[in-house]
Design an enzyme around this catalytic site. Structure first.
Site, mmCIF file in Angstrom:
data_model
loop_
_atom_site.group_PDB
_atom_site.id
_atom_site.type_symbol
_atom_site.label_atom_id
_atom_site.label_comp_id
_atom_site.label_asym_id
_atom_site.label_seq_id
_atom_site.Cartn_x
_atom_site.Cartn_y
_atom_site.Cartn_z
ATOM 1 N N LYS A 55 0.847 -1.204 0.000
ATOM 2 C CA LYS A 55 0.000 0.000 0.000
ATOM 3 C C LYS A 55 0.875 1.244 0.000
ATOM 4 O O LYS A 55 0.650 2.180 -0.766
ATOM 5 C CB LYS A 55 -0.923 0.001 1.228
ATOM 6 N N GLN A 99 -5.056 -1.438 9.591
ATOM 7 C CA GLN A 99 -5.008 -2.793 9.034
ATOM 8 C C GLN A 99 -5.653 -3.780 10.002
ATOM 9 O O GLN A 99 -5.257 -3.868 11.166
ATOM 10 C CB GLN A 99 -3.539 -3.172 8.759
ATOM 11 N N ASP A 122 -11.371 3.019 3.943
ATOM 12 C CA ASP A 122 -11.788 1.620 3.859
ATOM 13 C C ASP A 122 -13.310 1.509 3.749
ATOM 14 O O ASP A 122 -13.843 0.452 3.402
ATOM 15 C CB ASP A 122 -11.339 0.873 5.127
#
Ligand SMILES: NC(=O)c1ccc[n+]([C@@H]2O[C@H](COP(=O)([O-])OP(=O)(O)OC[C@H]3O[C@@H](n4cnc5c(N)ncnc54)[C@H](OP(=O)(O)O)[C@@H]3O)[C@@H](O)[C@H]2O)c1
Length: 298
Positions: A55, A99, A122
């Site tokens: 990422k 995460q 997200d």
């Protein structure tokens, strides 16, 4: 195995990343804004570390700021919440991604709820979930958004298509259903208690598998001509490659299904590469909204 009906997610993701890069350059030149993405990793789960590295690399390659916070596995929840508070307040940070999974001492839902809704790239914050289902300006979860982009590219107008999604998780199955419903598909969501699963799958013009069971969906579950999107990532033993070796497969038995499907995503090289590309896209969208600019055409 037929190749002409293969949806090349890797190539699609590359093109999307190029468009994101061009959009970042335009926003910098016209508005002096450089989108920034902060990724927070708690602990040292090897798979999560690889995702986070990828990422960060792709964020920088697209010309954006990448901020990485690595916390130890025993970090108290309060410390993580305090860090999120700082990132929420930092104008250089437009997107925040924590995460998952998080260690046991930390409540995932509390953490997701603490992220500023406008920085929730997200799309897991309940307010973004609500906006998605009610037709508002949501930040949409990356994996299903990537699937939708590939479907629209392949099929065009999705209106009236019969869509069947196998899997009802908050990160894939449910948001996928919301997105396809918004495109005027007729949507069914199947799960582990669904009766006659094979029959339901055979009804699908669009079949999305997000289960986490290696090659569960067989070729004869697929309606001839259907578009099949395989979200699953499963590692299975591959003795043919040598002792102890493994390989990745999806939730769909690719070779069988590709004989019948009109189009199908492979694993690897299908949905997977689109997920990070959509994260970059979401970060640019978030940066534009936070700076009062129109949504980019991405
Ligand atoms: N490509 C990517 O970037 C990406 C991103 C996210 C996830 N994934 C992969 O996608 C897969 C699904 O992920 P997830 O997070 O959505 O998984 P999850 O949270 O474990 O959800 C799995 C879903 O599959 C359903 N299911 C399980 N066994 C079933 C069966 N025998 N028949 C029908 N439905 C069944 C479950 O039903 P119940 O609800 O009834 O238990 C559940 O709704 C995994 O392989 C994951 O690694 C890939």
């Amino acid at each position: 195995m037929s190749e002409d009906n293969r949806i090349d997610g890797k190539a699609f993701a590359e093109k999307l990343r190029e468009r994101v890069g061009a959009e970042v350059a335009r926003i910098k030149a016209d508005h002096n804004v450089t989108p920034g993405l902060a990724v927070v990793l708690v602990g040292e789960d090897p798979a999560s570390s690889v995702y986070v590295r990828n990422k960060a690399k792709q964020t920088e390659e697209a010309g954006m700021h990448s901020i990485k916070h690595q916390l130890s596995a025993d970090t108290p929840e309060a410390n993580l919440l305090a860090l999120i508070g700082e990132l929420n307040a930092d104008p250089a940070v437009n997107g925040i991604l924590v995460q998952l999974p998080l260690p046991d001492q930390i409540d995932d839902q509390k953490v997701l709820a603490a992220i500023d809704v406008e920085k929730d790239v997200d799309g897991f914050h309940v307010e973004n979930v609500g906006r998605l289902w009610t037709g508002g300006d949501a930040l949409v979860p990356c994996t299903p958004y990537g699937c939708l982009m590939m479907l629209k590219d392949r099929i065009g107008d999705l209106s009236g298509q019969r869509a069947v999604i196998v899997g009802r998780s908050n990160i894939v199955g449910k948001p996928m259903a919301a997105l396809l419903l918004a495109e005027s598909c007729t949507v069914s969501i199947c799960h582990s208690r669904t009766k006659d699963l094979e029959e339901r799958c055979r009804e699908a013009d669009i079949l999305v598998a997000a289960v986490g069971r290696a090659e569960m969906v067989r070729g004869d579950w697929v309606k001839p001509g259907a578009t099949v999107i395989d979200v699953g990532i499963n590692r299975i033993p591959a003795p043919e490659k040598g002792e102890g070796k493994t390989r990745l497969v999806g939730d769909v038995a690719y070779a069988e299904a590709a004989e019948v499907a009109g189009a199908i995503t492979p694993v690897p090289g299908g949905v997977g590469p689109m997920t990070i590309a959509c994260l970059l896209r979401n970060t640019v969208v978030a940066a534009c909204r936070q700076n009062g600019l129109d949504d980019p055409d991405l």
